[in-house]
Design a protein around this motif. Structure first.
Motif, PDB file in Angstrom:
ATOM      1  N   HIS A  83     -50.909 -57.469  24.562  1.00 15.79           N
ATOM      2  CA  HIS A  83     -50.663 -56.232  25.312  1.00 15.79           C
ATOM      3  C   HIS A  83     -51.745 -55.190  25.024  1.00 15.79           C
ATOM      4  CE1 HIS A  83     -46.782 -57.313  27.053  1.00 15.79           C
ATOM      5  NE2 HIS A  83     -46.520 -57.949  25.914  1.00 15.79           N
TER       6      HIS A  83
ATOM      7  N   GLY B 169     -53.939 -53.534  27.919  1.00 17.04           N
ATOM      8  CA  GLY B 169     -54.052 -52.087  28.067  1.00 17.04           C
ATOM      9  C   GLY B 169     -55.492 -51.612  27.977  1.00 17.04           C
TER      10      GLY B 169
ATOM     11  N   GLN C 144     -51.849 -46.128  34.788  1.00 10.75           N
ATOM     12  CA  GLN C 144     -50.444 -46.179  34.389  1.00 10.75           C
ATOM     13  C   GLN C 144     -50.067 -47.566  33.872  1.00 10.75           C
ATOM     14  OE1 GLN C 144     -48.628 -43.452  34.084  1.00 10.75           O
ATOM     15  NE2 GLN C 144     -50.424 -42.351  34.833  1.00 10.75           N
ATOM     16  N   GLN C 145     -50.627 -48.591  34.484  1.00 13.51           N
ATOM     17  CA  GLN C 145     -50.403 -49.951  33.985  1.00 13.51           C
ATOM     18  C   GLN C 145     -50.985 -50.109  32.583  1.00 13.51           C
ATOM     19  OE1 GLN C 145     -51.439 -53.182  36.738  1.00 13.51           O
ATOM     20  NE2 GLN C 145     -51.380 -51.699  38.405  1.00 13.51           N
TER      21      GLN C 145
ATOM     22  N   ARG D  93     -51.349 -47.740  30.353  1.00 12.92           N
ATOM     23  CA  ARG D  93     -50.468 -47.052  29.410  1.00 12.92           C
ATOM     24  C   ARG D  93     -49.229 -47.888  29.113  1.00 12.92           C
ATOM     25  NH1 ARG D  93     -47.120 -41.331  30.169  1.00 12.92           N
ATOM     26  NH2 ARG D  93     -45.939 -41.572  28.245  1.00 12.92           N
ATOM     27  N   ALA D  94     -48.649 -48.504  30.145  1.00 12.27           N
ATOM     28  CA  ALA D  94     -47.447 -49.321  29.929  1.00 12.27           C
ATOM     29  C   ALA D  94     -47.732 -50.472  28.974  1.00 12.27           C
ATOM     30  CB  ALA D  94     -46.929 -49.849  31.272  1.00 12.27           C
TER      31      ALA D  94
ATOM     32  N   ASP E 161     -48.146 -48.971  25.471  1.00 11.54           N
ATOM     33  CA  ASP E 161     -46.825 -48.587  24.950  1.00 11.54           C
ATOM     34  C   ASP E 161     -46.064 -49.816  24.469  1.00 11.54           C
ATOM     35  OD1 ASP E 161     -47.021 -45.844  25.259  1.00 11.54           O
ATOM     36  OD2 ASP E 161     -46.134 -45.836  27.260  1.00 11.54           O
ATOM     37  N   ARG E 162     -46.177 -50.902  25.231  1.00 13.77           N
ATOM     38  CA  ARG E 162     -45.505 -52.148  24.849  1.00 13.77           C
ATOM     39  C   ARG E 162     -46.093 -52.691  23.543  1.00 13.77           C
ATOM     40  NH1 ARG E 162     -41.252 -55.127  23.935  1.00 13.77           N
ATOM     41  NH2 ARG E 162     -41.519 -57.357  24.344  1.00 13.77           N
TER      42      ARG E 162
ATOM     43  N   SER F 132     -44.733 -50.654  20.738  1.00 13.04           N
ATOM     44  CA  SER F 132     -43.315 -50.926  20.462  1.00 13.04           C
ATOM     45  C   SER F 132     -43.145 -52.217  19.676  1.00 13.04           C
ATOM     46  CB  SER F 132     -42.528 -51.011  21.778  1.00 13.04           C
ATOM     47  OG  SER F 132     -42.829 -52.198  22.498  1.00 13.04           O
TER      48      SER F 132
END
Length: 235
Positions: A97, A101, A122-123, A125-126, A129-130, A133
């Motif tokens: 990920h 990113g 935005q993709q 960032r997602a 973020d994943r 996490s």
């Protein structure tokens, strides 16, 4: 191969002896894609990684070609494609990920101020973020996500989804957690420089002074020195 016998020993032709030695020698160890990446041979690392089905290293190498060798949009597209393959193969891998990113971030940056670039950002960032996490204590992920927030904030403010305070918090946390990492110090420092944060110079100076253990470190340090040159002079 054997000629006349002299003093009880067969006479061996030199060429035959060389062939025998070559056959007896152990095979040379193949250079891995990761080693090529560390050596700064980014194109060769990409090609070798693709040949071995190593999508993660292929994405990293293609991204490095874009970032440090001015590889252009084709290399960015390769980085994204390989990263998507890496995520498909290992959906719970923070590294996959992170690679996605990072690659999407490069693609968004090249897209300028367009709706398509904003969607790609935005993709990115997602994906970051994943990654965070999955590995919340990883300083390298924190630093890259900090740079995303800082860059997005500077580029388009609240409309980008970027958050200056989030960038500052992540960059500061990463820099404290990995004081001896050129990559982390460099990207944390760049994030702070984008925000015109007074801590930027100290973090970037540390990144530039750390010993480089790989070509990637030296490439990051070259970026760092460029950014340092843009900072206002201190008293």
């Amino acid at each position: 191969m054997v000629g006349n016998v002299k003093r009880g020993f067969p006479c061996v032709h030199p060429a035959s002896l060389l062939a025998a030695l070559l056959l007896a020698a152990p095979p040379a160890t193949a250079v891995t894609p990761a080693e090529l990446l560390g050596n700064g041979e980014y194109q060769r690392a990409f090609e070798t990684a693709v040949g071995r089905g190593d999508a993660l290293t292929a994405s990293r190498a293609a991204a490095a070609m874009t970032e440090y060798r001015a590889g252009g949009r084709d290399w960015t597209a390769r980085a994204v494609q390989a990263a998507r393959q890496a995520v498909t193969a290992a959906p719970d891998s923070p590294d996959s990920h992170l690679a996605l990113g990072s690659a999407l971030g490069l693609q968004a940056r090249a897209g300028g101020y367009t709706l398509g670039a904003l969607n790609t950002a935005q993709q990115a960032r997602a994906a970051l973020d994943r990654a965070l996490s999955l590995a919340p204590d990883r300083a390298d992920i924190q630093a890259v996500l900090a740079e995303w927030h800082a860059g997005a904030w500077v580029k388009a403010g609240v409309f980008s989804g970027g958050n200056a305070e989030r960038a500052r918090t992540l960059a500061t946390r990463a820099a404290r957690a990995a004081p001896d990492s050129v990559f982390v110090q460099g990207h944390a420092g760049i994030s702070l420089a984008l925000l015109k944060d007074p801590q930027a110079r100290a973090v970037l100076t540390r990144a530039a002074a750390l010993p480089a253990t790989a070509a990637l470190d030296r490439d990051v340090q070259a970026q760092v020195r460029t950014v340092l040159g843009t900072l206002p002079a201190t008293d």
